[in-house]
Structure formats: C-alpha cells, structure tokens
Design an enzyme around this catalytic site. Structure first.
Site, PDB file in Angstrom:
ATOM      1  N   HIS A   1       0.850  -1.192   0.000  1.00  0.00           N
ATOM      2  CA  HIS A   1       0.000   0.000   0.000  1.00  0.00           C
ATOM      3  C   HIS A   1       0.880   1.232   0.000  1.00  0.00           C
ATOM      4  CE1 HIS A   1      -3.114   2.883   1.189  1.00  0.00           C
ATOM      5  NE2 HIS A   1      -3.934   2.004   0.662  1.00  0.00           N
TER       6      HIS A   1
ATOM      7  N   GLU B   1      -7.803  -5.202  -0.430  1.00  0.00           N
ATOM      8  CA  GLU B   1      -8.307  -5.955  -1.577  1.00  0.00           C
ATOM      9  C   GLU B   1      -8.293  -7.467  -1.337  1.00  0.00           C
ATOM     10  OE1 GLU B   1      -9.694  -3.972  -3.443  1.00  0.00           O
ATOM     11  OE2 GLU B   1      -8.396  -2.785  -4.749  1.00  0.00           O
TER      12      GLU B   1
HETATM   13  N1  ACO Z   1       4.078  -7.519  -4.639  1.00  0.00           N
HETATM   14  C1  ACO Z   1       5.410  -7.524  -4.819  1.00  0.00           C
HETATM   15  N2  ACO Z   1       6.189  -6.441  -4.697  1.00  0.00           N
HETATM   16  C2  ACO Z   1       5.590  -5.312  -4.339  1.00  0.00           C
HETATM   17  C3  ACO Z   1       4.211  -5.240  -4.101  1.00  0.00           C
HETATM   18  C4  ACO Z   1       3.452  -6.402  -4.269  1.00  0.00           C
HETATM   19  N3  ACO Z   1       2.140  -6.402  -4.077  1.00  0.00           N
HETATM   20  N4  ACO Z   1       3.886  -3.958  -3.777  1.00  0.00           N
HETATM   21  C5  ACO Z   1       5.022  -3.271  -3.799  1.00  0.00           C
HETATM   22  N5  ACO Z   1       6.053  -4.074  -4.139  1.00  0.00           N
HETATM   23  C6  ACO Z   1       7.458  -3.710  -4.263  1.00  0.00           C
HETATM   24  C7  ACO Z   1       7.706  -2.941  -5.551  1.00  0.00           C
HETATM   25  O1  ACO Z   1       8.021  -3.795  -6.614  1.00  0.00           O
HETATM   26  C8  ACO Z   1       8.878  -2.096  -5.156  1.00  0.00           C
HETATM   27  O2  ACO Z   1      10.061  -2.861  -5.202  1.00  0.00           O
HETATM   28  P1  ACO Z   1      11.406  -2.251  -5.820  1.00  0.00           P
HETATM   29  O3  ACO Z   1      11.693  -1.037  -4.979  1.00  0.00           O
HETATM   30  O4  ACO Z   1      12.380  -3.357  -5.650  1.00  0.00           O
HETATM   31  O5  ACO Z   1      11.074  -1.909  -7.234  1.00  0.00           O
HETATM   32  C9  ACO Z   1       8.622  -1.787  -3.678  1.00  0.00           C
HETATM   33  O6  ACO Z   1       7.780  -2.817  -3.203  1.00  0.00           O
HETATM   34  C10 ACO Z   1       7.933  -0.469  -3.477  1.00  0.00           C
HETATM   35  O7  ACO Z   1       6.789  -0.418  -4.286  1.00  0.00           O
HETATM   36  P2  ACO Z   1       6.154   0.935  -4.804  1.00  0.00           P
HETATM   37  O8  ACO Z   1       5.988   0.815  -6.272  1.00  0.00           O
HETATM   38  O9  ACO Z   1       6.869   2.128  -4.280  1.00  0.00           O
HETATM   39  O10 ACO Z   1       4.776   0.884  -4.090  1.00  0.00           O
HETATM   40  P3  ACO Z   1       3.609   1.892  -4.400  1.00  0.00           P
HETATM   41  O11 ACO Z   1       3.396   2.656  -3.156  1.00  0.00           O
HETATM   42  O12 ACO Z   1       3.784   2.652  -5.639  1.00  0.00           O
HETATM   43  O13 ACO Z   1       2.468   0.863  -4.716  1.00  0.00           O
HETATM   44  C11 ACO Z   1       0.630  -0.508  -4.663  1.00  0.00           C
HETATM   45  C12 ACO Z   1       1.391   0.581  -3.918  1.00  0.00           C
HETATM   46  C13 ACO Z   1       0.288   0.024  -6.070  1.00  0.00           C
HETATM   47  C14 ACO Z   1      -0.671  -0.798  -3.922  1.00  0.00           C
HETATM   48  C15 ACO Z   1       1.502  -1.769  -4.763  1.00  0.00           C
HETATM   49  O14 ACO Z   1       1.802  -2.233  -3.475  1.00  0.00           O
HETATM   50  C16 ACO Z   1       0.868  -2.869  -5.610  1.00  0.00           C
HETATM   51  O15 ACO Z   1       1.015  -2.859  -6.831  1.00  0.00           O
HETATM   52  N6  ACO Z   1       0.147  -3.842  -4.961  1.00  0.00           N
HETATM   53  C17 ACO Z   1      -0.518  -4.896  -5.678  1.00  0.00           C
HETATM   54  C18 ACO Z   1      -1.855  -4.398  -6.252  1.00  0.00           C
HETATM   55  C19 ACO Z   1      -2.895  -4.159  -5.155  1.00  0.00           C
HETATM   56  O16 ACO Z   1      -3.043  -4.946  -4.223  1.00  0.00           O
HETATM   57  N7  ACO Z   1      -3.636  -3.032  -5.320  1.00  0.00           N
HETATM   58  C20 ACO Z   1      -4.682  -2.627  -4.367  1.00  0.00           C
HETATM   59  C21 ACO Z   1      -4.202  -1.555  -3.437  1.00  0.00           C
HETATM   60  S1  ACO Z   1      -5.389  -1.135  -2.206  1.00  0.00           S
HETATM   61  C22 ACO Z   1      -6.447  -0.056  -2.925  1.00  0.00           C
HETATM   62  O17 ACO Z   1      -6.193   0.563  -3.898  1.00  0.00           O
HETATM   63  C23 ACO Z   1      -7.824   0.149  -2.377  1.00  0.00           C
END
Ligand code: ACO
Length: 362
Positions: free
Chosen positions: A246, A305
């Site tokens: 998140h 989610e």
């Molecule tokens: N699985 C694996 N790796 C992840 C995940 C995940 N679910 N979420 C973040 N990471 C990793 C990223 O790859 C990144 O790694 P890196 O630095 O080695 O490249 C690191 O964690 C940081 O990630 P960010 O991109 O900075 O996270 P951001 O804050 O942009 O993303 C998000 C948040 C979009 C929710 C992300 O965690 C994600 O894509 N999750 C999966 C999709 C999901 O569950 N969406 C629903 C969110 S809840 C809602 O909207 C109501």
C-alpha cells in the site's frame, strides 16, 4: 517533484485520516473498528455528509429517501443495450451515471449513491440473461442490493457482511479516485462529473481493481502446498502479488481486519467455502514471509483488496463485478470530498517541470 506525489499534502480534510504508520483509519472522528461495530451504511452516509449539504437527514429519513431514489434510478436500467452489455460492469455503471443530471445538492448526492447500487445488480442479471429485479425502497441499501442481485431475501449474515464492506471502504483519505473527484469538483463541475472522474480512476489494478486478480491468484496457486513455489516464481517474473502492499500503510491495512471480521460472521452462518478460506490464509502467510525476505526495506503487508476478494466471492458477486461493488461503497467518500473541495473554492492546478528539448534544439 515527487513522483506519484508521494507524501505531498494536497488537501485539508475533516472526512478521514489514514495513519499509515499506526495502521489506523479514522472517519470523522470515529476509528474504523468502532464504526464497523456500531454503524450501518446509512449511518456512515449521514456522518460523512453532515454539515456539507443543506437538508441532510437523520438516519431513518435518509434510509427512506435513499430507498425512494433507488426506485427512481431503476428507470435508467432500460438504457442498457446488448452493445453495452459487452463492457465490464464498472464501465456500464459509468456510462449510466453519465446520463444522470449534474448538481451540487442533496437530491444529486442521493441519486449518485443509489445509482451504482441499482445498476450493478441489474447489469449482472442482464449479463446472465435474467430480468432485472426492481428495488424494494423499504430495505436498507445493503439488503436491497443483495435482493436485486438474487431475487430472494438475503440472510442476516449476508446483509451484515455487505454492510460492513460498504462501511469499511466508504472513505480513505486522498486516494487516487478521491483526488480525481476533488480535482473535478474544484472546477465547479458538479457532483455527477466528480463521481464520473473518480470511477474512471478506480478501474486500474493498482487502485480498486485488484480483488478480481486476487481470486485469479488463489485459483492459480490451487493448493496450500503449492503456495510457496507459485508466489516465489511470480516474484521472480517481476510480478506484484495482488492484495499486498500500500502506498500509505506501512503496517497491516486496518480494513483487511474489518473485512476478515465480516467473513467470520458468514463462516459462523456456514456461508463460506472453507477450502477457499484455508487456501487464502496459507497464501497470505506465505506471501508475507516471502515479501519480507525479498523486499526487506519495504514493509509490505496485506491490503483491503485481499479480504474484499474473499468477502465478495462469498456473497456471490462475480469477480469482474468487484470494482463495481467498490464503487457502490466509495461513492459516498467521493461525494463528501467533492463537496468539501467545492466549499474550499480553490481551483486545483499544480505545475509541471518541463524536461523536453529547448526551442532551438527542437
Ligand atoms: N508484490 C510484490 N512487490 C511489491 C508489491 C506487491 N504487491 N507492492 C510493492 N512491491 C514492491 C515494488 O516492486 C517495489 O520494489 P522495488 O523497490 O524493488 O522496485 C517496492 O515494493 C515499493 O513499491 P512501490 O511501487 O513504491 O509501491 P507503491 O506505493 O507505488 O504501490 C501498490 C502501492 C500500487 C498498492 C503496490 O503495493 C501494488 O502494486 N500492490 C498490488 C496491487 C494491489 O493490491 N492493489 C490494491 C491496493 S489497495 C487499494 O487501492 C484500495
């Protein structure tokens, strides 16, 4: 410039506070755990609209007006044709909302709250080749949604579970769709336009669109024994695990626990596939362990989610309808933020940094 506007404060709000470090969500002074215990969907609508609109009603009256509004918007279901039915449910909801009149008053707000609640069950029935069921205005919004979906009165546990879901997701700070609503509201475009912008921002898998893919992931994992290797391979391929991570929460998303509590109610009423639940628990535990190992610098925990997927699946919503159910619940947050933004009166207009070629070079 902060990519993704991370940590940038772009609004003052009295509506909700997302404390990412403490894992706490407060909606108008009430913490989520108290809210899901004591408040119904209609209570939360009254709470969020309080002071923002002329003539906001106390709960019983609000429930009545919302019921009447469901009956009124049902007429728009006739506009759904075969071509529209090819679209994903949330796109059809958006197309139908685009036909509604715009405004900034209580009538418009109630119409927008009723619209997705009526449209989604009708869309799902039409997709199954069944006739839409007209709303029953005397029911609560949650009971009526389930009645319109299945043409039978739902159980108490089912109504309570959906109500908890709608309360849980009613508002959540300045998330992508709410920000979109506030941007449009700041142009004085009206509540219908603001909700349309928000619903468009909700569609992608990074915000709101993830619960369907959570179930796809559980299906692909298949068995508890397979969880470790499947999740490891997905991460090797550079994929993200749906339902984890998140932008704001650095600890467990409190909404996940609220929904887990609602699921327990349904388990007690024998209305949940226990094999699916056990698989989900194994996937959750395994994913948390692997993410901790692979991303030691980024705390990644379960998000709303993950349990949304299990709850809506147990309530028999098809997975391509999950984003639509999310929209039903979040519309009140969008409306409240749009109204709050309009009261502030300032057009949202940030600046960009030009990094293209200089005129001579171009
Ligand atoms: N699985 C694996 N790796 C992840 C995940 C995940 N679910 N979420 C973040 N990471 C990793 C990223 O790859 C990144 O790694 P890196 O630095 O080695 O490249 C690191 O964690 C940081 O990630 P960010 O991109 O900075 O996270 P951001 O804050 O942009 O993303 C998000 C948040 C979009 C929710 C992300 O965690 C994600 O894509 N999750 C999966 C999709 C999901 O569950 N969406 C629903 C969110 S809840 C809602 O909207 C109501």
């Amino acid at each position: 410039m902060k990519n993704g506007l991370e940590d940038v404060v772009a609004a003052e709000t009295q509506l909700s506070d997302v404390n990412g470090e403490a894992g706490q969500l407060v909606i108008r002074g009430v913490s989520l755990d108290r809210l899901v215990e004591y408040a119904s969907y209609e209570d939360v609508v009254a709470l969020l609209l309080d002071g923002l609109l002329e003539g906001v009603l106390e709960k019983d009256n609000l429930r009545k007006r919302l019921g009447q509004m469901r009956a009124e918007v049902f007429a728009h279901v006739r506009a759904i044709d075969d071509e529209m039915l090819e679209l994903p449910p949330v796109d059809i909801i958006r197309a139908l909302i685009a036909r509604l009149v715009d405004g900034d008053d209580l009538e418009t707000a109630l119409r927008l709250l009723a619209a997705p609640a009526v449209f989604l069950p009708a869309i799902l029935r039409l997709k199954r080749g069944e006739t839409p069921v007209a709303p029953t205005p005397s029911l609560s919004q949650s009971a009526d949604i389930l009645t319109m979906l299945d043409a039978t009165l739902p159980s108490k546990a089912q109504v309570a579970a959906l109500d908890t879901y709608l309360v849980t997701i009613s508002d959540h700070g300045l998330n992508a769709s709410t920000f979109a609503a506030r941007v449009v509201a700041s142009t004085k475009a009206g509540l219908t336009s603001s909700v349309l912008a928000a619903i468009s921002a909700l569609k992608g898998p990074l915000h709101g669109g993830a619960p369907g893919p959570v179930l796809d992931m559980l299906d692909a994992v298949g068995t508890r024994e397979n969880a470790e290797s499947w999740l490891g391979q997905a991460l090797d391929r550079g994929e993200r695990l749906m339902g984890f991570g998140h932008r704001v929460y650095r600890v467990r998303d409190p909404r996940a626990d609220a929904l887990k509590g609602a699921l327990k109610l349904m388990i007690a009423a024998d209305q949940v596939d226990l094999d699916r639940m056990h698989l989900a628990e194994a996937v959750e535990q395994t994913a948390l362990a692997i993410l901790k190992e692979r991303k030691p610098n980024r705390p990644l925990d379960v998000n709303v989610e993950f349990y949304t997927a299990l709850l809506l699946d147990a309530l028999k919503f098809p997975r391509d309808a999950f984003t639509g159910v999310f929209a039903i619940g979040r519309t009140i947050g969008w409306i409240a933020h749009a109204l709050e933004q309009s009261l502030d009166g300032r057009l949202i207009r940030p600046r960009s940094v030009y990094v293209g070629p200089l005129p001579q070079a171009a």
